[in-house]
Design a protein around this motif. Structure first.
Motif, PDB file in Angstrom:
ATOM      1  N   VAL A  65      23.395  -8.908   1.093  1.00 52.29           N
ATOM      2  CA  VAL A  65      22.845  -8.026   0.065  1.00 52.29           C
ATOM      3  C   VAL A  65      22.404  -6.706   0.706  1.00 52.29           C
ATOM      4  O   VAL A  65      21.556  -6.714   1.604  1.00 52.29           O
ATOM      5  N   PRO A  66      22.996  -5.576   0.269  1.00 52.31           N
ATOM      6  CA  PRO A  66      22.607  -4.270   0.822  1.00 52.31           C
ATOM      7  C   PRO A  66      21.110  -4.018   0.654  1.00 52.31           C
ATOM      8  O   PRO A  66      20.540  -4.275  -0.402  1.00 52.31           O
ATOM      9  N   GLY A  67      20.478  -3.551   1.727  1.00 56.99           N
ATOM     10  CA  GLY A  67      19.052  -3.244   1.701  1.00 56.99           C
ATOM     11  C   GLY A  67      18.155  -4.436   1.964  1.00 56.99           C
ATOM     12  O   GLY A  67      16.944  -4.277   2.106  1.00 56.99           O
ATOM     13  N   SER A  68      18.726  -5.635   2.074  1.00 62.82           N
ATOM     14  CA  SER A  68      17.920  -6.833   2.327  1.00 62.82           C
ATOM     15  C   SER A  68      17.471  -6.883   3.787  1.00 62.82           C
ATOM     16  O   SER A  68      17.960  -6.131   4.632  1.00 62.82           O
ATOM     17  N   SER A  69      16.554  -7.777   4.065  1.00 61.43           N
ATOM     18  CA  SER A  69      16.070  -7.967   5.437  1.00 61.43           C
ATOM     19  C   SER A  69      17.229  -8.356   6.353  1.00 61.43           C
ATOM     20  O   SER A  69      17.347  -7.854   7.472  1.00 61.43           O
ATOM     21  N   GLN A  70      18.094  -9.242   5.885  1.00 61.91           N
ATOM     22  CA  GLN A  70      19.250  -9.673   6.683  1.00 61.91           C
ATOM     23  C   GLN A  70      20.188  -8.497   6.942  1.00 61.91           C
ATOM     24  O   GLN A  70      20.737  -8.355   8.032  1.00 61.91           O
ATOM     25  N   ASP A  71      20.356  -7.630   5.951  1.00 57.99           N
ATOM     26  CA  ASP A  71      21.194  -6.447   6.088  1.00 57.99           C
ATOM     27  C   ASP A  71      20.636  -5.527   7.174  1.00 57.99           C
ATOM     28  O   ASP A  71      21.364  -5.098   8.070  1.00 57.99           O
ATOM     29  N   ARG A  72      19.343  -5.237   7.098  1.00 57.42           N
ATOM     30  CA  ARG A  72      18.717  -4.354   8.092  1.00 57.42           C
ATOM     31  C   ARG A  72      18.795  -4.961   9.491  1.00 57.42           C
ATOM     32  O   ARG A  72      19.073  -4.258  10.464  1.00 57.42           O
ATOM     33  N   GLN A  73      18.560  -6.263   9.607  1.00 55.58           N
ATOM     34  CA  GLN A  73      18.608  -6.924  10.915  1.00 55.58           C
ATOM     35  C   GLN A  73      20.029  -6.887  11.484  1.00 55.58           C
ATOM     36  O   GLN A  73      20.220  -6.621  12.673  1.00 55.58           O
ATOM     37  N   THR A  74      21.028  -7.122  10.633  1.00 54.44           N
ATOM     38  CA  THR A  74      22.422  -7.109  11.089  1.00 54.44           C
ATOM     39  C   THR A  74      22.839  -5.712  11.527  1.00 54.44           C
ATOM     40  O   THR A  74      23.444  -5.542  12.592  1.00 54.44           O
ATOM     41  N   ILE A  75      22.497  -4.702  10.735  1.00 51.58           N
ATOM     42  CA  ILE A  75      22.838  -3.322  11.105  1.00 51.58           C
ATOM     43  C   ILE A  75      22.154  -2.948  12.414  1.00 51.58           C
ATOM     44  O   ILE A  75      22.771  -2.351  13.300  1.00 51.58           O
ATOM     45  N   ASN A  76      20.888  -3.321  12.569  1.00 52.23           N
ATOM     46  CA  ASN A  76      20.149  -3.023  13.802  1.00 52.23           C
ATOM     47  C   ASN A  76      20.831  -3.678  15.004  1.00 52.23           C
ATOM     48  O   ASN A  76      21.013  -3.043  16.060  1.00 52.23           O
ATOM     49  N   HIS A  77      21.212  -4.937  14.864  1.00 52.65           N
ATOM     50  CA  HIS A  77      21.873  -5.673  15.948  1.00 52.65           C
ATOM     51  C   HIS A  77      23.201  -5.001  16.321  1.00 52.65           C
ATOM     52  O   HIS A  77      23.474  -4.746  17.500  1.00 52.65           O
ATOM     53  N   GLU A  78      24.016  -4.691  15.318  1.00 46.51           N
ATOM     54  CA  GLU A  78      25.320  -4.086  15.587  1.00 46.51           C
ATOM     55  C   GLU A  78      25.179  -2.663  16.128  1.00 46.51           C
ATOM     56  O   GLU A  78      26.001  -2.214  16.921  1.00 46.51           O
ATOM     57  N   MET A  79      24.116  -1.950  15.723  1.00 47.98           N
ATOM     58  CA  MET A  79      23.860  -0.612  16.286  1.00 47.98           C
ATOM     59  C   MET A  79      23.588  -0.694  17.781  1.00 47.98           C
ATOM     60  O   MET A  79      23.964   0.212  18.535  1.00 47.98           O
ATOM     61  N   ARG A  80      22.928  -1.765  18.219  1.00 48.45           N
ATOM     62  CA  ARG A  80      22.715  -1.946  19.666  1.00 48.45           C
ATOM     63  C   ARG A  80      24.053  -2.017  20.389  1.00 48.45           C
ATOM     64  O   ARG A  80      24.256  -1.386  21.423  1.00 48.45           O
ATOM     65  N   HIS A  81      24.989  -2.809  19.822  1.00 46.82           N
ATOM     66  CA  HIS A  81      26.322  -2.895  20.428  1.00 46.82           C
ATOM     67  C   HIS A  81      27.030  -1.542  20.380  1.00 46.82           C
ATOM     68  O   HIS A  81      27.627  -1.112  21.373  1.00 46.82           O
ATOM     69  N   ALA A  82      26.976  -0.863  19.228  1.00 45.52           N
ATOM     70  CA  ALA A  82      27.641   0.429  19.078  1.00 45.52           C
ATOM     71  C   ALA A  82      27.085   1.442  20.088  1.00 45.52           C
ATOM     72  O   ALA A  82      27.842   2.210  20.693  1.00 45.52           O
ATOM     73  N   THR A  83      25.774   1.432  20.280  1.00 47.79           N
ATOM     74  CA  THR A  83      25.149   2.328  21.256  1.00 47.79           C
ATOM     75  C   THR A  83      25.613   1.987  22.663  1.00 47.79           C
ATOM     76  O   THR A  83      25.952   2.875  23.451  1.00 47.79           O
ATOM     77  N   ASP A  84      25.642   0.696  22.991  1.00 50.12           N
ATOM     78  CA  ASP A  84      26.126   0.265  24.312  1.00 50.12           C
ATOM     79  C   ASP A  84      27.565   0.721  24.548  1.00 50.12           C
ATOM     80  O   ASP A  84      27.925   1.121  25.657  1.00 50.12           O
ATOM     81  N   MET A  85      28.392   0.694  23.499  1.00 44.41           N
ATOM     82  CA  MET A  85      29.781   1.153  23.639  1.00 44.41           C
ATOM     83  C   MET A  85      29.834   2.666  23.855  1.00 44.41           C
ATOM     84  O   MET A  85      30.611   3.148  24.682  1.00 44.41           O
ATOM     85  N   ARG A  86      28.999   3.399  23.136  1.00 50.88           N
ATOM     86  CA  ARG A  86      28.999   4.865  23.270  1.00 50.88           C
ATOM     87  C   ARG A  86      28.581   5.319  24.659  1.00 50.88           C
ATOM     88  O   ARG A  86      29.059   6.334  25.154  1.00 50.88           O
ATOM     89  N   ILE A  87      27.659   4.594  25.283  1.00 44.93           N
ATOM     90  CA  ILE A  87      27.186   5.007  26.605  1.00 44.93           C
ATOM     91  C   ILE A  87      27.977   4.355  27.741  1.00 44.93           C
ATOM     92  O   ILE A  87      27.664   4.554  28.905  1.00 44.93           O
ATOM     93  N   GLY A  88      29.002   3.557  27.400  1.00 45.87           N
ATOM     94  CA  GLY A  88      29.862   2.956  28.410  1.00 45.87           C
ATOM     95  C   GLY A  88      29.340   1.671  29.015  1.00 45.87           C
ATOM     96  O   GLY A  88      29.884   1.185  29.994  1.00 45.87           O
ATOM     97  N   LYS A  89      28.325   1.101  28.431  1.00 47.88           N
ATOM     98  CA  LYS A  89      27.753  -0.154  28.935  1.00 47.88           C
ATOM     99  C   LYS A  89      28.585  -1.353  28.468  1.00 47.88           C
ATOM    100  O   LYS A  89      28.637  -2.377  29.135  1.00 47.88           O
ATOM    101  N   LEU A  90      29.238  -1.231  27.309  1.00 46.83           N
ATOM    102  CA  LEU A  90      30.006  -2.315  26.709  1.00 46.83           C
ATOM    103  C   LEU A  90      31.338  -1.772  26.210  1.00 46.83           C
ATOM    104  O   LEU A  90      31.387  -0.689  25.625  1.00 46.83           O
ATOM    105  N   ALA A  91      32.407  -2.518  26.463  1.00 46.14           N
ATOM    106  CA  ALA A  91      33.737  -2.163  25.957  1.00 46.14           C
ATOM    107  C   ALA A  91      34.534  -3.452  25.794  1.00 46.14           C
ATOM    108  O   ALA A  91      34.258  -4.452  26.471  1.00 46.14           O
ATOM    109  N   TYR A  92      35.492  -3.415  24.893  1.00 44.01           N
ATOM    110  CA  TYR A  92      36.356  -4.583  24.753  1.00 44.01           C
ATOM    111  C   TYR A  92      37.746  -4.166  24.322  1.00 44.01           C
ATOM    112  O   TYR A  92      37.961  -3.095  23.775  1.00 44.01           O
TER     113      TYR A  92
END
Length: 140
Positions: A65-92
């Motif tokens: 559900v957009p805007g739900s607690s689960q939505d915010r937690q999932t976006i936050n988690h995936e943003m960590r991965h996206a940030t790691d990819m942008r700075i070269g810490k993570l790639a696949y």
């Protein structure tokens, strides 16, 4: 040599509609969007809440559900991965995952996407990977 910032644009009007330099939410194209990172709601495999992609986008399970607690937690988690990819810490790619300079082989084993970690093949999406531990620590 001096440092010069760009012009302060702030709020402005176009065709009678107030605009801002930074757009969030529906203005940026989707509920729960993140400036500079497209958040796209798509059907994902059962149990998969989100995916960060090498192109900088994030997929969120369309059943959340957009805007739900689960939505915010999932976006936050995936943003960590996206940030790691942008700075070269993570790639696949199809053959490996690279995290903090260490390469982890990846292959299909009996139709299951698997990654070799600590001498053991584990199913991709497992939460017991170093890059998952790092992203989960940001959610505590």
């Amino acid at each position: 040599m001096g440092f010069k910032l760009g012009a302060n644009r702030g709020n402005y009007a176009v065709g009678g509609e107030i605009k801002t330099k930074m757009r969030f939410g529906k203005q940026a194209g989707d509920i729960g969007s993140v400036p500079g990172t497209p958040v796209i709601r798509v059907p994902l495999d059962e149990g998969v809440m989100g995916e960060a992609n090498m192109d900088g986008s994030i997929y969120i399970n369309e059943n959340i559900v957009p805007g739900s607690s689960q939505d915010r937690q999932t976006i936050n988690h995936e943003m960590r991965h996206a940030t790691d990819m942008r700075i070269g810490k993570l790639a696949y790619d199809d053959d490996s995952v690279t995290y903090n300079g260490e390469k982890f082989p990846r292959m299909d084993i009996n139709g299951v996407d698997s990654i070799l970690v600590d001498g053991e093949w584990r199913e991709a999406g497992d939460h017991d990977f170093p890059w998952e531990d790092d992203a989960n620590n940001g959610n505590k």
